[in-house]
Design an enzyme around this catalytic site. Structure first.
Site, PDB file in Angstrom:
ATOM      1  N   SER A  47      -0.740  -8.433   8.392  1.00  0.00           N
ATOM      2  CA  SER A  47      -0.198  -9.208   7.275  1.00  0.00           C
ATOM      3  C   SER A  47       1.291  -8.968   7.061  1.00  0.00           C
ATOM      4  O   SER A  47       2.008  -9.850   6.597  1.00  0.00           O
ATOM      5  CB  SER A  47      -0.962  -8.864   5.991  1.00  0.00           C
ATOM      6  OG  SER A  47      -2.309  -9.292   6.074  1.00  0.00           O
ATOM      7  N   THR A  85      -4.523   5.545   0.855  1.00  0.00           N
ATOM      8  CA  THR A  85      -3.096   5.838   0.715  1.00  0.00           C
ATOM      9  C   THR A  85      -2.404   4.694  -0.019  1.00  0.00           C
ATOM     10  O   THR A  85      -3.023   3.688  -0.365  1.00  0.00           O
ATOM     11  CB  THR A  85      -2.430   6.013   2.094  1.00  0.00           C
ATOM     12  OG1 THR A  85      -2.406   4.743   2.767  1.00  0.00           O
ATOM     13  CG2 THR A  85      -3.205   7.015   2.945  1.00  0.00           C
ATOM     14  N   HIS A 115      -0.341   2.688   1.261  1.00  0.00           N
ATOM     15  CA  HIS A 115      -0.022   1.640   2.226  1.00  0.00           C
ATOM     16  C   HIS A 115      -0.402   0.261   1.705  1.00  0.00           C
ATOM     17  O   HIS A 115       0.357  -0.708   1.835  1.00  0.00           O
ATOM     18  CB  HIS A 115      -0.759   1.938   3.534  1.00  0.00           C
ATOM     19  CG  HIS A 115      -0.513   0.956   4.629  1.00  0.00           C
ATOM     20  ND1 HIS A 115      -1.358  -0.097   4.894  1.00  0.00           N
ATOM     21  CD2 HIS A 115       0.497   0.871   5.542  1.00  0.00           C
ATOM     22  CE1 HIS A 115      -0.891  -0.793   5.921  1.00  0.00           C
ATOM     23  NE2 HIS A 115       0.228  -0.234   6.328  1.00  0.00           N
ATOM     24  N   PHE A 162      -0.451 -19.045  -0.103  1.00  0.00           N
ATOM     25  CA  PHE A 162      -0.745 -17.613  -0.072  1.00  0.00           C
ATOM     26  C   PHE A 162      -2.222 -17.392   0.218  1.00  0.00           C
ATOM     27  O   PHE A 162      -3.063 -17.416  -0.687  1.00  0.00           O
ATOM     28  CB  PHE A 162      -0.351 -16.970  -1.406  1.00  0.00           C
ATOM     29  CG  PHE A 162      -0.455 -15.470  -1.403  1.00  0.00           C
ATOM     30  CD1 PHE A 162       0.487 -14.700  -0.747  1.00  0.00           C
ATOM     31  CD2 PHE A 162      -1.499 -14.825  -2.056  1.00  0.00           C
ATOM     32  CE1 PHE A 162       0.404 -13.308  -0.738  1.00  0.00           C
ATOM     33  CE2 PHE A 162      -1.596 -13.437  -2.063  1.00  0.00           C
ATOM     34  CZ  PHE A 162      -0.647 -12.679  -1.389  1.00  0.00           C
TER      35      PHE A 162
END
Length: 210
Positions: A61, A132, A134, A159
């Site tokens: 992504s 995490t 991320h 989107f």
């Protein structure tokens, strides 16, 4: 509790003259494949010609914004390279100039509809929260970048990036959930949104408003 989310089903869209791109990540392939299929089916149902649908993939992504930006720019370059030869049939030779073969017999090439610039791009990815930070960084960066691209280029960027907290949420939003929670394929809405926004922007660019 009744379902209230989602766009109105009453919008009538005709995509027969539009060219649409789908750019998708390859992470979480099973979910991605379902979402791309959902978007593709709705594009075709809305009349978008198969030759006017371009599908590209990128690793994840995070790469979607660059891919969307370059594909939009590339579609304009493609149009320019296929423009009609405006000098076809003209002869600029004068009385004193050397004889130049006339180009009147050269047919002006036509531009295939599949070489028009993209009217909309659908960016499809799946981000699932892990242990995490991320997830948060990627979600924020991709969301803002895709919005900036459509504002800067004037080309709608739909989107289609799922930002789910767990696998089940992502599966349900691709219509792949378990049991009673099969869910709904959101790719279908993204396909219809691309056609509707592509049509709107064409009309707005021509100074036409409802």
């Amino acid at each position: 509790m009744s379902e209230v989310k989602g766009p109105s089903p009453n919008a009538k869209v005709d995509g027969s003259s539009l060219r649409i791109a789908i750019v998708h990540a390859r992470w979480n392939k099973v979910i991605i494949d379902a979402l791309v299929t959902g978007a593709l089916n709705k594009l075709k149902e809305a009349g978008v010609k198969e030759s006017n649908i371009i599908i590209e993939s990128v690793p994840g992504s995070f790469e979607l914004p660059l891919a969307c930006s370059r594909m939009i720019a590339g579609s304009h370059i493609q149009v320019a390279s296929n423009e009609v030869d405006l000098l076809g049939g003209l002869n600029f030779s004068s009385v004193n100039s050397p004889k130049v073969a006339s180009r009147s017999g050269t047919p002006a090439p036509t531009i295939p509809s599949s070489n028009q610039a993209f009217d909309a791009v659908i960016a499809i990815g799946v981000l699932i929260k892990g242990a995490t930070m991320h997830f948060e960084y990627i979600c924020d960066a991709v969301s803002h970048s895709l919005m900036k691209i459509q504002v800067d280029t004037g080309v709608p960027v739909i989107f289609g990036v799922l930002t789910a907290l767990n696998d089940d949420q992502a599966l349900e939003r691709a219509g792949l959930g378990k049991g009673d929670k099969k869910g709904h394929n959101h790719g279908e809405e993204w396909g219809l949104a691309a056609v509707e926004m592509g049509s709107h922007v064409r009309r707005w660019n021509a100074g036409k408003f409802l």
